[in-house]
Write an enzyme that holds these catalytic residues in place. Structure first.
Site, PDB file in Angstrom:
ATOM      1  N   GLY A  14      11.811 -11.656  17.258  1.00 19.64           N
ATOM      2  CA  GLY A  14      11.632 -13.089  17.440  1.00 19.64           C
ATOM      3  C   GLY A  14      11.018 -13.748  16.225  1.00 19.64           C
ATOM      4  N   ASP A  35      12.943  -5.196  21.603  1.00 23.16           N
ATOM      5  CA  ASP A  35      13.474  -6.539  21.801  1.00 23.16           C
ATOM      6  C   ASP A  35      14.838  -6.421  22.469  1.00 23.16           C
ATOM      7  OD1 ASP A  35      14.519  -9.275  21.320  1.00 23.16           O
ATOM      8  OD2 ASP A  35      12.798  -9.442  19.980  1.00 23.16           O
ATOM      9  N   GLY A  40      15.362 -13.343  20.381  1.00 27.11           N
ATOM     10  CA  GLY A  40      15.155 -12.742  19.072  1.00 27.11           C
ATOM     11  C   GLY A  40      16.488 -12.359  18.446  1.00 27.11           C
ATOM     12  N   THR A  95       9.461 -11.727  32.451  1.00 28.97           N
ATOM     13  CA  THR A  95       9.029 -11.163  31.168  1.00 28.97           C
ATOM     14  C   THR A  95       7.523 -11.266  31.023  1.00 28.97           C
ATOM     15  OG1 THR A  95      11.128 -11.675  30.081  1.00 28.97           O
ATOM     16  CG2 THR A  95       9.207 -11.386  28.659  1.00 28.97           C
ATOM     17  N   ASN A 102       4.220  -3.859  32.232  1.00 27.10           N
ATOM     18  CA  ASN A 102       4.710  -2.674  31.529  1.00 27.10           C
ATOM     19  C   ASN A 102       3.998  -2.474  30.197  1.00 27.10           C
ATOM     20  OD1 ASN A 102       6.582  -1.885  33.502  1.00 27.10           O
ATOM     21  ND2 ASN A 102       8.162  -3.241  32.676  1.00 27.10           N
ATOM     22  N   ALA A 117       0.045 -12.058  23.600  1.00 29.67           N
ATOM     23  CA  ALA A 117       0.368 -13.406  23.134  1.00 29.67           C
ATOM     24  C   ALA A 117       0.411 -14.349  24.326  1.00 29.67           C
ATOM     25  CB  ALA A 117       1.703 -13.412  22.400  1.00 29.67           C
ATOM     26  N   TYR A 148       7.245 -20.819  32.534  1.00 29.43           N
ATOM     27  CA  TYR A 148       6.570 -20.343  31.322  1.00 29.43           C
ATOM     28  C   TYR A 148       5.054 -20.480  31.447  1.00 29.43           C
ATOM     29  CZ  TYR A 148       5.539 -19.780  26.327  1.00 29.43           C
ATOM     30  OH  TYR A 148       5.044 -19.346  25.119  1.00 29.43           O
ATOM     31  N   LYS A 152       2.529 -17.213  31.944  1.00 30.25           N
ATOM     32  CA  LYS A 152       1.573 -16.901  30.883  1.00 30.25           C
ATOM     33  C   LYS A 152       0.144 -16.887  31.446  1.00 30.25           C
ATOM     34  CE  LYS A 152       3.767 -16.301  26.919  1.00 30.25           C
ATOM     35  NZ  LYS A 152       3.665 -15.049  26.138  1.00 30.25           N
ATOM     36  N   ARG A 189      12.369 -26.853  19.950  1.00 33.41           N
ATOM     37  CA  ARG A 189      11.043 -27.390  19.678  1.00 33.41           C
ATOM     38  C   ARG A 189      11.137 -28.458  18.594  1.00 33.41           C
ATOM     39  NH1 ARG A 189       7.923 -21.605  20.065  1.00 33.41           N
ATOM     40  NH2 ARG A 189      10.015 -20.885  19.482  1.00 33.41           N
TER      41      ARG A 189
END
Length: 324
Positions: A14, A35, A40, A95, A102, A117, A148, A152, A189
């Site tokens: 990524g 990945d 990515g 994820t 994981n 992150a 998202y 997170k 973005r």
């Protein structure tokens, strides 16, 4: 005794992950990238010729393969573009939940240090400004950004649980708006949008009246902060969380004009309706990073844009050529 530490980087192909891979290799690490190439790109790693590097196509939502002895697990896998929040909502949520499980389990089983992150998005549309690490945020749990934002937030909660239950050294970085080479022109973005539109001679799309603010950090500054946090001794950083980002807050309409000035372009600015739940302000309080790590950004916005523009110009030329 091993002479070179081994780091696993999820999302290593990524934008941020590939720059992190480069930094680790430059410092003599053995590096393995995991990945699934969903967002990515293999081209982000194509320049690497080191025998200390391995790229493995793997989805972190599945248990990790046996990678030998591992000293660091950098969990950076996740789509982060707002345009993916709807089209890949379930993938993003899993994820950052099952994938994080994981990654942390792999760190625990290998007695490795984990660097998670996280994101400024965990603050949502903040009611505290600038945002400090103790602020719990203002997030719409059923809004379009929730897959998202909330996943997170869960990943951070899971990190704390692993730290408490298994005594794993886990460090969390909350990454604010970052830009630089290797971002996709279609990333969605604001800086990729503006640069791509200006280079094509199109109008720059500003949502709302453009008075909403962001703070943009050049990728080399971010990587320097991540590395400093990862390398800090446990008594300084184990279990901690820090904001990493620029404190130079700028209005989006001012950013558009800055990009046009740097490019010496004369594109128009086109206003569209503000997306739902789009944060009105975003600026990190980086006091903790300064105190713990002596870190703060050094690359100005104009200098960072000058370093980024050639990448986008090349990417857009490649896109045009490949379509002919």
């Amino acid at each position: 005794m091993k002479s070179k530490p081994h780091a696993v980087v999820t999302g290593g192909a990524g934008f941020v992950g590939s720059h992190l891979v480069d930094s680790l290799l430059d410092d003599g690490f053995q590096v393995t990238s995991l990945d699934n190439f969903g967002s990515g790109r293999p081209t982000n790693l194509a320049h690497i010729e080191s025998e200390r590097f391995a790229s493995i196509e793997h989805d972190v939502r599945e248990p990790f393969p046996d990678l030998g002895d591992v000293d660091y697990v950098f969990h950076f896998a996740s789509r982060a573009s707002p345009k993916d929040f709807e089209s890949h909502a379930v993938e993003i949520a899993l994820t950052n939940s099952e994938g994080t499980h994981n990654a942390l389990r792999y760190a625990r089983d290998n007695d490795a240090r984990a660097i998670l992150a996280s994101t400024s998005e965990i603050y949502g549309d903040p009611e505290v400004h600038p945002q400090h690490e103790e602020y719990n945020g203002n997030v719409n749990v059923r809004g379009p950004r929730a897959p998202y934002d909330e996943s997170k937030r869960f990943s951070e909660a899971l990190a704390v649980a692993f730290q408490q239950q298994y005594d794993v050294d886990i460090r969390t970085v909350r990454i604010f708006n970052t830009y630089g080479p290797r971002m996709r022109p279609d990333d969605g973005r604001v800086i990729p949008n503006f640069l791509s539109q200006a280079l094509r001679g199109e109008g720059l799309t500003v949502y709302g009246d453009g008075t909403q603010t962001r703070s943009f950090c050049y990728v080399s500054d971010l990587i320097r902060g991540i590395r400093a946090f990862a390398d800090a001794p446990p008594e300084v950083a184990a279990g901690d969380v820090i904001n990493l980002g620029s404190t130079d807050e700028i209005k989006i309409r001012t950013l558009a004009k800055t990009i046009l000035d740097v490019l010496d372009a004369d594109s128009d600015i086109v206003h569209q309706n503000l997306p739902e739940d789009d944060p009105q302000v975003r600026q990190p309080d980086i006091t903790r990073a300064k105190q713990l790590l002596g870190w703060e950004p050094t690359v100005s916005l104009e200098a960072g844009l000058e370093r980024t523009i050639p990448h986008f110009a090349d990417e857009l030329d490649t896109t045009v050529d490949s379509s002919q």
